[in-house]
Design a protein around this motif. Structure first.
Motif, PDB file in Angstrom:
ATOM      1  N   ILE A 188      44.858  74.591  49.384  1.00  0.00           N
ATOM      2  CA  ILE A 188      43.585  74.266  50.032  1.00  0.00           C
ATOM      3  C   ILE A 188      43.034  72.977  49.421  1.00  0.00           C
ATOM      4  CG2 ILE A 188      43.113  76.706  50.484  1.00  0.00           C
ATOM      5  CD1 ILE A 188      41.007  76.565  48.208  1.00  0.00           C
ATOM      6  N   TRP A 189      42.014  72.447  50.063  1.00  0.00           N
ATOM      7  CA  TRP A 189      41.433  71.178  49.633  1.00  0.00           C
ATOM      8  C   TRP A 189      40.559  71.327  48.396  1.00  0.00           C
ATOM      9  CZ3 TRP A 189      41.585  66.246  49.341  1.00  0.00           C
ATOM     10  CH2 TRP A 189      40.436  65.475  49.140  1.00  0.00           C
ATOM     11  N   GLN A 190      39.682  72.356  48.367  1.00  0.00           N
ATOM     12  CA  GLN A 190      38.677  72.383  47.305  1.00  0.00           C
ATOM     13  C   GLN A 190      38.182  73.800  47.065  1.00  0.00           C
ATOM     14  OE1 GLN A 190      35.165  70.103  48.312  1.00  0.00           O
ATOM     15  NE2 GLN A 190      34.697  69.628  46.184  1.00  0.00           N
ATOM     16  N   CYS A 191      37.905  74.113  45.808  1.00  0.00           N
ATOM     17  CA  CYS A 191      37.256  75.364  45.413  1.00  0.00           C
ATOM     18  C   CYS A 191      35.921  75.005  44.771  1.00  0.00           C
ATOM     19  CB  CYS A 191      38.138  76.136  44.433  1.00  0.00           C
ATOM     20  SG  CYS A 191      37.355  77.591  43.701  1.00  0.00           S
ATOM     21  N   VAL A 192      34.865  75.672  45.218  1.00  0.00           N
ATOM     22  CA  VAL A 192      33.521  75.379  44.698  1.00  0.00           C
ATOM     23  C   VAL A 192      32.840  76.700  44.349  1.00  0.00           C
ATOM     24  CG1 VAL A 192      33.313  73.266  46.056  1.00  0.00           C
ATOM     25  CG2 VAL A 192      32.439  75.418  46.993  1.00  0.00           C
ATOM     26  N   ASP A 193      31.749  76.609  43.603  1.00  0.00           N
ATOM     27  CA  ASP A 193      30.972  77.804  43.305  1.00  0.00           C
ATOM     28  C   ASP A 193      30.488  78.435  44.608  1.00  0.00           C
ATOM     29  OD1 ASP A 193      31.295  77.487  40.588  1.00  0.00           O
ATOM     30  OD2 ASP A 193      29.397  76.407  40.325  1.00  0.00           O
ATOM     31  N   ASP A 194      30.426  79.752  44.638  1.00  0.00           N
ATOM     32  CA  ASP A 194      30.026  80.457  45.859  1.00  0.00           C
ATOM     33  C   ASP A 194      28.694  79.945  46.404  1.00  0.00           C
ATOM     34  OD1 ASP A 194      32.286  81.946  45.556  1.00  0.00           O
ATOM     35  OD2 ASP A 194      31.278  83.800  44.979  1.00  0.00           O
ATOM     36  N   ALA A 195      27.740  79.723  45.501  1.00  0.00           N
ATOM     37  CA  ALA A 195      26.413  79.302  45.937  1.00  0.00           C
ATOM     38  C   ALA A 195      26.421  77.920  46.580  1.00  0.00           C
ATOM     39  CB  ALA A 195      25.443  79.317  44.755  1.00  0.00           C
ATOM     40  N   ALA A 196      27.455  77.137  46.293  1.00  0.00           N
ATOM     41  CA  ALA A 196      27.530  75.768  46.820  1.00  0.00           C
ATOM     42  C   ALA A 196      28.402  75.670  48.074  1.00  0.00           C
ATOM     43  CB  ALA A 196      28.079  74.829  45.745  1.00  0.00           C
ATOM     44  N   LEU A 197      29.033  76.768  48.476  1.00  0.00           N
ATOM     45  CA  LEU A 197      30.012  76.689  49.572  1.00  0.00           C
ATOM     46  C   LEU A 197      29.405  76.179  50.865  1.00  0.00           C
ATOM     47  CD1 LEU A 197      32.821  77.192  50.752  1.00  0.00           C
ATOM     48  CD2 LEU A 197      32.127  79.565  51.170  1.00  0.00           C
ATOM     49  N   ALA A 198      28.319  76.781  51.316  1.00  0.00           N
ATOM     50  CA  ALA A 198      27.744  76.396  52.608  1.00  0.00           C
ATOM     51  C   ALA A 198      27.318  74.937  52.607  1.00  0.00           C
ATOM     52  CB  ALA A 198      26.557  77.297  52.942  1.00  0.00           C
ATOM     53  N   ASP A 199      26.648  74.488  51.540  1.00  0.00           N
ATOM     54  CA  ASP A 199      26.184  73.099  51.474  1.00  0.00           C
ATOM     55  C   ASP A 199      27.364  72.130  51.377  1.00  0.00           C
ATOM     56  OD1 ASP A 199      23.560  73.875  51.666  1.00  0.00           O
ATOM     57  OD2 ASP A 199      23.139  73.703  49.514  1.00  0.00           O
ATOM     58  N   THR A 200      28.395  72.514  50.607  1.00  0.00           N
ATOM     59  CA  THR A 200      29.568  71.646  50.469  1.00  0.00           C
ATOM     60  C   THR A 200      30.271  71.480  51.804  1.00  0.00           C
ATOM     61  OG1 THR A 200      29.888  72.331  48.162  1.00  0.00           O
ATOM     62  CG2 THR A 200      31.774  71.342  49.297  1.00  0.00           C
ATOM     63  N   ALA A 201      30.461  72.589  52.517  1.00  0.00           N
ATOM     64  CA  ALA A 201      31.122  72.514  53.828  1.00  0.00           C
ATOM     65  C   ALA A 201      30.297  71.720  54.819  1.00  0.00           C
ATOM     66  CB  ALA A 201      31.374  73.926  54.357  1.00  0.00           C
ATOM     67  N   ALA A 202      28.978  71.902  54.789  1.00  0.00           N
ATOM     68  CA  ALA A 202      28.100  71.170  55.709  1.00  0.00           C
ATOM     69  C   ALA A 202      28.137  69.670  55.418  1.00  0.00           C
ATOM     70  CB  ALA A 202      26.674  71.698  55.605  1.00  0.00           C
ATOM     71  N   ALA A 203      28.111  69.308  54.138  1.00  0.00           N
ATOM     72  CA  ALA A 203      28.152  67.894  53.774  1.00  0.00           C
ATOM     73  C   ALA A 203      29.489  67.270  54.154  1.00  0.00           C
ATOM     74  CB  ALA A 203      27.902  67.736  52.274  1.00  0.00           C
ATOM     75  N   LEU A 204      30.573  68.007  53.939  1.00  0.00           N
ATOM     76  CA  LEU A 204      31.901  67.507  54.307  1.00  0.00           C
ATOM     77  C   LEU A 204      31.999  67.326  55.814  1.00  0.00           C
ATOM     78  CD1 LEU A 204      34.792  66.783  53.488  1.00  0.00           C
ATOM     79  CD2 LEU A 204      35.346  69.227  53.568  1.00  0.00           C
ATOM     80  N   ALA A 205      31.507  68.299  56.570  1.00  0.00           N
ATOM     81  CA  ALA A 205      31.559  68.210  58.029  1.00  0.00           C
ATOM     82  C   ALA A 205      30.701  67.051  58.535  1.00  0.00           C
ATOM     83  CB  ALA A 205      31.095  69.524  58.646  1.00  0.00           C
ATOM     84  N   SER A 206      29.537  66.859  57.924  1.00  0.00           N
ATOM     85  CA  SER A 206      28.670  65.746  58.322  1.00  0.00           C
ATOM     86  C   SER A 206      29.337  64.402  58.048  1.00  0.00           C
ATOM     87  CB  SER A 206      27.333  65.839  57.573  1.00  0.00           C
ATOM     88  OG  SER A 206      26.481  64.769  57.909  1.00  0.00           O
ATOM     89  N   ARG A 207      30.016  64.319  56.922  1.00  0.00           N
ATOM     90  CA  ARG A 207      30.741  63.086  56.589  1.00  0.00           C
ATOM     91  C   ARG A 207      31.849  62.812  57.602  1.00  0.00           C
ATOM     92  NH1 ARG A 207      34.255  62.039  51.042  1.00  0.00           N
ATOM     93  NH2 ARG A 207      35.094  59.994  51.648  1.00  0.00           N
ATOM     94  N   LEU A 208      32.611  63.848  57.931  1.00  0.00           N
ATOM     95  CA  LEU A 208      33.694  63.688  58.904  1.00  0.00           C
ATOM     96  C   LEU A 208      33.143  63.318  60.276  1.00  0.00           C
ATOM     97  CD1 LEU A 208      35.861  66.759  57.858  1.00  0.00           C
ATOM     98  CD2 LEU A 208      36.551  64.352  57.666  1.00  0.00           C
ATOM     99  N   ALA A 209      31.988  63.901  60.634  1.00  0.00           N
ATOM    100  CA  ALA A 209      31.388  63.623  61.941  1.00  0.00           C
ATOM    101  C   ALA A 209      30.985  62.157  62.077  1.00  0.00           C
ATOM    102  CB  ALA A 209      30.176  64.523  62.171  1.00  0.00           C
TER     103      ALA A 209
END
Length: 269
Positions: free
Chosen positions: A188-209
């Protein structure tokens, strides 16, 4: 009113669409109904030209536990002499089209893995372009535990992601692979703390968008195709794709923005 099996939400900008598998009591395991709703949601995202990235995740404490073995499509009939279920038909009818749609999406797809991803659920995540997982998440190729082989693209994906030796060990043994180890070995690409998962995925998706969507998708396709080509054929395929990209508006915009030292505004899809 029946709860939808896939929850759909868009970012404020409308460029990121999040699809959340929504059978939390069953760890978001697959039924024919979930298959139908997820495929329809992916088709709708593919057709909506305002969507430039998709996030796939699960509600509750799991991403997806794979196939629901109680679903009538796969549950063995205990009646003596009853005909066995045709699992090949299930794969061809439900899992094959889902994998094909994910791998051909006209926008990048990010998997945000929250909890267990087992069997078909693990390979569903791996079909996405980038996989981000919470630290408590895990990936399990659970197929041999019930006398089956990896499906949902697993036989194709695993050797390409981690090499044949690791792929065979992961598939045969069916051990739980913690997210941190999955990231370490390149599954997989990245492992993050559980509490940071939603924000990390949202930021990554926003960057890709905000990036050149057509070029991102072409990169996925070129890398997949190159696995079956020799170097000369891969170079020829790069030339073909680059010729196509060079005629697109995003290339002109990217070069103009670079020269003007400004942020580019990409619009192709």
């Amino acid at each position: 009113m029946t709860e939808p099996l896939v929850l759909i939400s868009d970012s404020d900008s409308g460029t990121v669409r999040t699809l959340s598998l929504n059978r939390p009591a069953a760890l978001n395991s697959f039924t024919t109904g979930l298959h139908a709703e997820l495929l329809a949601a992916l088709e709708a995202a593919a057709a909506d030209r305002s969507v430039r990235c998709v996030v796939l995740t699960g509600t509750g404490r799991a991403f997806c536990a794979g196939q629901d073995l109680a679903d009538p499509s796969v549950a063995p009939d205990p009646t003596p002499g009853a005909a066995p279920k045709d699992l090949g038909h299930v794969i061809s009818t439900y899992y094959g089209p889902l994998v094909a749609r994910l791998r051909s999406m006209p926008v990048p797809v990010v998997a945000a893995v929250n909890g267990v991803a087992a069997g078909a659920g693990a390979n569903l995540a791996l079909c996405c372009d980038l996989v981000v997982a919470g630290r408590s998440a895990s990936f399990i190729q659970a197929f041999t535990r019930i006398g089956l082989v990896p499906d949902t693209g697993g036989t194709w994906l695993l050797p390409r992601l981690v090499g044949p030796a690791r792929a065979l060990g992961i598939a045969m043994l069916g051990d739980k692979l913690p997210a941190e180890e999955a990231a370490r070995i390149g599954l997989i690409w990245q492992c993050v703390d559980d509490a940071a998962l939603a924000d990390t995925a949202a930021a990554l998706a926003s960057r890709l968008a905000g990036m050149p969507t057509r070029a991102l998708v072409a990169t996925r396709e070129a890398m997949a195709a190159a696995q079956n080509l020799d170097l000369g054929a891969a170079l020829a395929e790069e030339a073909r794709i680059q010729r196509e990209m060079g005629h697109a508006d995003d290339y002109r915009e990217g070069v103009e923005a670079f020269r003007a030292k400004r942020a580019p505004v990409f619009k192709d899809r």
